[in-house]
Design an enzyme around this catalytic site. Structure first.
Site, PDB file in Angstrom:
ATOM      1  CD  GLU A   1      -1.551  -2.516   1.759  1.00  0.00           C
ATOM      2  OE1 GLU A   1      -0.081  -2.602   1.782  1.00  0.00           O
ATOM      3  OE2 GLU A   1      -2.352  -2.995   2.496  1.00  0.00           O
TER       4      GLU A   1
ATOM      5  CD1 TRP B   1      -2.510  -2.239  24.507  1.00  0.00           C
ATOM      6  CD2 TRP B   1      -1.312  -1.214  22.473  1.00  0.00           C
ATOM      7  NE1 TRP B   1      -3.357  -1.431  23.580  1.00  0.00           N
ATOM      8  CE2 TRP B   1      -2.666  -0.795  22.544  1.00  0.00           C
ATOM      9  CE3 TRP B   1      -0.596  -0.535  21.712  1.00  0.00           C
ATOM     10  CZ2 TRP B   1      -3.301  -0.105  21.685  1.00  0.00           C
ATOM     11  CZ3 TRP B   1      -1.008   0.273  20.459  1.00  0.00           C
ATOM     12  CH2 TRP B   1      -2.448   0.697  20.707  1.00  0.00           C
TER      13      TRP B   1
END
Lengths: 537, 537
Positions: B325, B438
Site C-alpha cells: 500500500e 499492550w
C-alpha cells in the site's frame, strides 16, 4: 494513490520533527548567530502569526529586501506556509526597477534589512499599497521617514511559536516570486508554485545531481534574492541540512573562514565569487577539506579556474545551468560512470560544459533547420519544459516571446554533444547570423580573452548588405600593451582557431566594455557604440 | 509553473536519450543476456505496439506472471507508457487466489513466463476475459491447452521499434497494480498512479534515502511481482542505472557470483535472502567490494546478521520499511550526521530499527491514548499519508478498515524513539491487550528465540476473564533439547528481561509453528490451535 498536495509546509515540519538539533549558522551585521531548527521553527511560526496579525492573507504578496541570513530563511517559510507569496526582491537593481517590482507585484508588506532601509526611504513616494515595513536587524530600527514601520524582533516576541501552517493549500498555489532583468524595459516576474518548489528541491536531493542531504553543510553564496538561492534553502530545510548563511558584505576571506570553521560541504554561487575564493586560498592557508562540491552557475566558469580548484586544491567543482524561469536547476555537469576512465584533460572539458538535463525536465534545441544534431557543433536555442519551469511572466505581455507551444525558449544558444552534454555558446540576441550560418560571439570572445595582451573583449554583430550580419571585435588592451598591438596582430591570432568566415571584419580598440550592474557585457549598448564608430569612419 | 504531468514516459525517454550505452544484464532460463538501454528501449516500444495491435487500450489491465528479467522490465514500461495498467501478479499465491486476482482486475492480456504457463493452464476454466496469453521465453512456447497464445519474441519481431509513448496522460491515471495477501479472504488490490510511481522513484534517488543513481549497478532480488521490486526498476531506468536482473530459480551462489561479476553496488530483498547470502559468502570467497548497500525490507532483519555483513564483510546494510500500500518505501534506517560518533554497538541498534520517515510522507502513531510519545517505549499503530500511499483497495469493501480520515492505518504496531526512529513491535492483530496495557508478541518471540534450546517460538493472545487477554508462548525446541527443557526453565529465562505482567501465562511445546507460503507465522491458525489445546487441558 492519495491526493496529498506537494507543499512547503511538509519541509519545515520535517525539519522541526526529525532534525530539531541541527543548526542554522547566520552571519549578520553583529556577528555569527546560531539557531537550532527547533528554535528557527518557532521563530518562523512567530513570524507567520505576526504577518497574519498585520493582515496578510492567502495569496497576498510579501516582499523581502535582504541578504542571506536566518531572518530571511524564516521569511522563506513563514510566508508561503501560511498561504502568502514570498516575493524576493533583487536589492542590486536600480531604485526605479525596485519600485516598479514592488508595485507590479502588489506587495502588501515588505521585510527589509536595516542597511537597505535608506533605499526604500528614497523611493517611498513611488511605491503604493505597502501597508507595513518590517525592519530586520539585530539592533534598533534606523531613523526613517516611512510610516507603519515595525521591528522584526519585536513582532516575533509577540508572535505565536506554535502557529499552525497551512496543509490544505492547492499544490499549484503560488508560493514565491522573483523578477528577472529584461534586455529592455522593466524586470519580468516569475511565480513559483508549491509543487514546483517541492519537485525542484527533490531534484536537488538526487544523488545524480547535487545530492543535498542531511549529512551536508550548505553555504549558499548565491543571494536569497536570486532565484531562491537556487532552491538550496528549501532543500536544506527539508532534508535537515546544516545551513551557513553568509550575510551582508562578505569578502572571499570571510567565506573561506566560514567554510573552514563550519566544515561546509557544499556551496553555490557565480564564477566571480569562485575567482575571488580561488585568489584568497592561493594567498592564505585554509582547511577546506570538508568541501565536496562547489556549484557554479549564472555564467560559464573559466576552464582554468575549474582546473585550479580540482587539481591544485582537490575541491570538486560542478557547473550547473538554469535561470529565474527554471527555478533554476535545469542542467548539471554530472559525469557518467564510464567517464571515470577519461584522461584528466577530457574530464575537464566535460566539466567546462553546462552538463546534462536534470531528471524531471524535457529539452529540445532548435537550430536553423529544426532540432540540432548531437554533435557538439550545431547551434540551436535551448527550450525547456517541466514541472518547475515557469509557464509565463506574471501579468506581462512579454510572456508570448519566451513561452510558446508549451515550451520555455531560454534565449540561450547551445550545442549538445554525443553524450547529451550542453554547452552554451551565446544568447540568441548576441548570435551573429552571417550568410545563413551562425557565429558564436562567446567563442570568439573566449579566444580573444586568452590573448596575453587583451584585458577584455566582446564581439558584436554589425549589419552587412551581402551577409546580413558580420562580427566586429571590441578589444580592451592591458595598460602595458596599449599602442603596441595592431588589429592585424589580433586577427592573425584568431585565424588559426576559426573558420575563415568567423573572423571579425574589424577590431575596435576601446577603453572599456559597457557592463550591466552584475558585470555582464551590455551588448545592446556596445552594438550602438560600434554602429556609431563605424559610421564615423 | 508549467502543468506538465509526472509520467513514466519521461523515465524511458531519458534512458534512451542520455544512457543508450548503459546495460541491462538479464539472467533467463538460457543464461545471461545483455542489452543496452537503446536496444531495450526499442524492444519496449515493439512490445507496446504489439499490445496495441492486440487491442490493448488506455486503462486496460495487462497482467504479468514472471520472474525478474529484461522482458518483465520491458512490460514495466511498454504497458503504462501506452496508457494501460501493468498488473504484476504474485506467482507464489495459490491458484485460487491467482484466478481471483486475474478476474477481479479484469486482465485483458497476460504475459507469462514459460515455466509458469502450466499453472495458468490448470486454472484456465476459472479465469474470464483474458483475450491473449503471451509467453515470455528464449525458446519455444511449451505445449498448452490455452487458446490465443502468442510467442513474445515473435510479437516483438513484428512490432514497431519507434512506437510513440503517451505524453498526454493525466498524472493521476493508473500505471500499475499489485495485490497483497489479506489475513482472511481474497487478496486486495492496490493501484499505483503515474504520479505516485514518479515521486516514489525520486524518493529512491535522494542521497538521504537509497540514493539510486547512474553510477550504481542495481540488482533487485525482491521479485518484480512484489510491489514493483520496491520501485527499483523505475528509478534505475530513469537515472540510467545499470541493472542486473537475476531471473528464475537463483541460489545464494548465483546471486553472489552475479554481484561479483557485474560489480553490483546496490541490491534489495527480504531477510531470508540475506541469511542465504551471508551463509554463502561465509563458505565461499567472493569479491563483493563493489556493494555499497544491501537494502532489506519485508520483515525485520536479525541484529546478528546486520552485524555480520557490516563488521565481518564491510558491506553496508540498510533496513527499510514499507508495504504494498506504500509503493513501498516509507521508512528507512538512514543515520543522521551526528550518529557518526556513536559506539559501534549503538550504531547497530539504530540499524536494527526500521528507521525514519522518507521525505515526502507524513506519519502519525496512534496508541491507546492518542499519539504516542517519542520515547522508544510507547506502542501505537503506524499511520501514513502521502502522494505514494494508496487511498483505497481496488473495488474492495475492506478499504474502509485500513483507509480512514485520509490516512492509511498500516496495522503495524511500532515504537518511535527520541530521534524519530521507528521500530516495529507487532501487527495490531497480534498485539496482546492485557489489563488495558499492550504487550508485544514480537518482543517476547525475539527473546525466546535467543534461548539456546529453542528452534522457534511464537507468542499469541488467549482470552482472559480478568485481563481481557494474556500471552501464551508456543515453543519448538531444538531436536537435541526435546524433553530436557521445562516450562519453568523458559519462564525463568524470560523473567529478568520483561515486566512481570509481560511474562506468558503458559508455555506450550509444539513440533512446529504453522506458517504462510512466504514463511511468516500464521498466528490466526496458531491462536485456534492454542485455544483448542487449552480447552483440552
Amino acid at each position: 494513490m492519495m491526493q496529498t498536495p506537494l507543499l512547503l509546509t511538509q519541509m519545515i515540519e520535517r525539519a522541526e520533527k526529525y532534525f530539531p538539533k541541527k543548526e542554522i549558522v547566520s552571519r549578520t551585521e553583529s556577528g555569527i548567530q546560531r539557531f537550532t531548527y527547533k528554535q528557527w521553527g518557532e521563530r518562523t511560526r512567530r513570524l507567520a502569526s505576526a504577518l497574519h496579525k498585520l493582515g496578510v492573507r492567502e495569496g497576498d504578496k510579501v516582499g523581502t529586501l535582504a541578504w542571506n541570513h536566518h531572518r530571511h530563511l524564516e521569511a522563506y517559510f513563514a510566508i508561503p506556509c501560511s498561504g502568502a507569496v514570498l516575493h524576493t526582491i533583487n536589492i542590486r537593481l536600480s531604485p526605479q526597477h525596485i519600485s516598479y517590482i514592488i508595485n507590479h507585484a502588489g506587495d502588501k508588506v515588505l521585510l527589509i534589512d536595516s542597511d537597505i532601509l535608506p533605499l526604500i526611504d528614497k523611493i517611498k513616494d513611488s511605491i503604493q499599497g505597502v501597508e507595513a515595513f518590517i525592519v530586520m536587524t539585530d539592533g534598533e530600527v534606523p531613523k526613517t521617514s516611512l510610516e507603519n514601520v515595525y521591528h522584526y524582533e519585536e513582532l516575533l516576541s509577540e508572535g505565536d511559536p506554535s502557529f499552525s501552517f497551512r496543509t490544505d493549500l492547492d499544490e499549484n498555489a503560488p508560493a514565491g516570486m522573483c523578477y528577472t532583468s529584461a534586455t529592455t524595459g522593466n524586470p519580468k516576474g516569475v511565480i513559483y508554485s508549491h509543487r514546483g518548489i517541492v519537485l525542484h528541491a527533490m531534484a536537488l536531493g538526487l544523488a545524480d545531481t547535487t545530492g543535498v542531504c542531511e549529512k551536508d553543510t550548505a553555504l549558499p553564496v548565491v543571494p536569497m534574492f536570486h532565484v531562491n538561492a537556487w532552491g538550496l534553502p528549501f532543500a536544506s530545510v527539508w532534508f535537515g541540512t546544516k545551513q551557513v548563511l553568509p550575510g551582508p558584505y562578505f569578502t572571499p576571506g570571510i567565506l573561506a573562514k566560514l567554510m573552514q570553521d563550519e566544515k561546509v560541504t557544499i556551496t553555490a554561487g557565480v564564477p566571480t565569487i569562485w575567482l575571488g575564493l580561488l585568489n584568497e586560498i592561493e594567498q592564505n592557508e585554509y582547511d577546506l577539506s570538508s568541501l565536496r562540491s562547489i556549484l557554479c552557475g549564472g555564467s560559464a566558469a573559466p576552464r582554468g579556474m575549474i582546473k585550479a580548484f580540482e587539481e591544485r586544491f582537490g575541491i570538486p567543482f560542478m557547473h550547473a545551468y538554469g535561470m529565474t524561469e527554471t527555478s533554476p536547476l535545469a542542467v548539471i555537469a554530472a559525469s557518467k560512470s564510464y567517464h571515470a576512465d577519461l584522461p584528466a584533460d577530457e574530464k575537464l572539458d566535460l566539466k567546462a560544459k553546462q552538463g546534462i538535463l536534470v531528471p524531471g525536465l524535457e529539452m529540445k534545441i532548435i537550430g536553423k533547420d529544426g532540432e540540432v544534431a548531437w554533435d557538439g557543433k550545431e547551434m540551436g536555442e535551448l527550450a525547456l519544459r517541466g514541472p518547475w519551469i515557469a509557464s509565463e511572466y506574471y501579468q506581462d505581455e512579454r510572456s508570448q516571446d519566451a513561452f510558446r507551444d508549451g515550451w520555455l525558449y531560454t534565449g540561450d544558444v547551445v550545442t549538445i554533444d554525443e553524450e547529451g552534454y550542453i554547452k552554451i555558446v551565446d544568447r540568441t540576441k548576441d548570435l551573429i547570423k552571417s550568410g545563413g550560418e551562425w557565429i558564436s560571439s562567446v567563442d570568439l570572445e573566449n579566444a580573444l580573452m586568452a590573448h596575453e595582451d587583451i584585458f577584455e573583449a566582446a564581439v558584436v554583430a554589425v549589419p552587412h548588405e551581402q551577409w546580413q550580419e558580420r562580427p566586429v571585435a571590441c578589444v580592451v588592451l592591458k595598460e602595458s600593451s596599449r599602442g603596441k598591438v595592431t588589429k592585424e596582430d589580433i586577427l592573425d591570432f584568431l585565424k588559426p582557431q576559426f573558420a575563415k568566415w568567423w573572423i571579425p571584419d574589424d577590431v575596435l580598440f576601446m577603453s572599456e566594455i559597457p557592463k550591466t550592474s552584475v558585470g555582464k557585457f551590455l551588448k545592446r549598448t556596445l552594438r550602438d557604440q560600434v554602429q556609431d564608430k563605424i559610421k564615423q569612419v
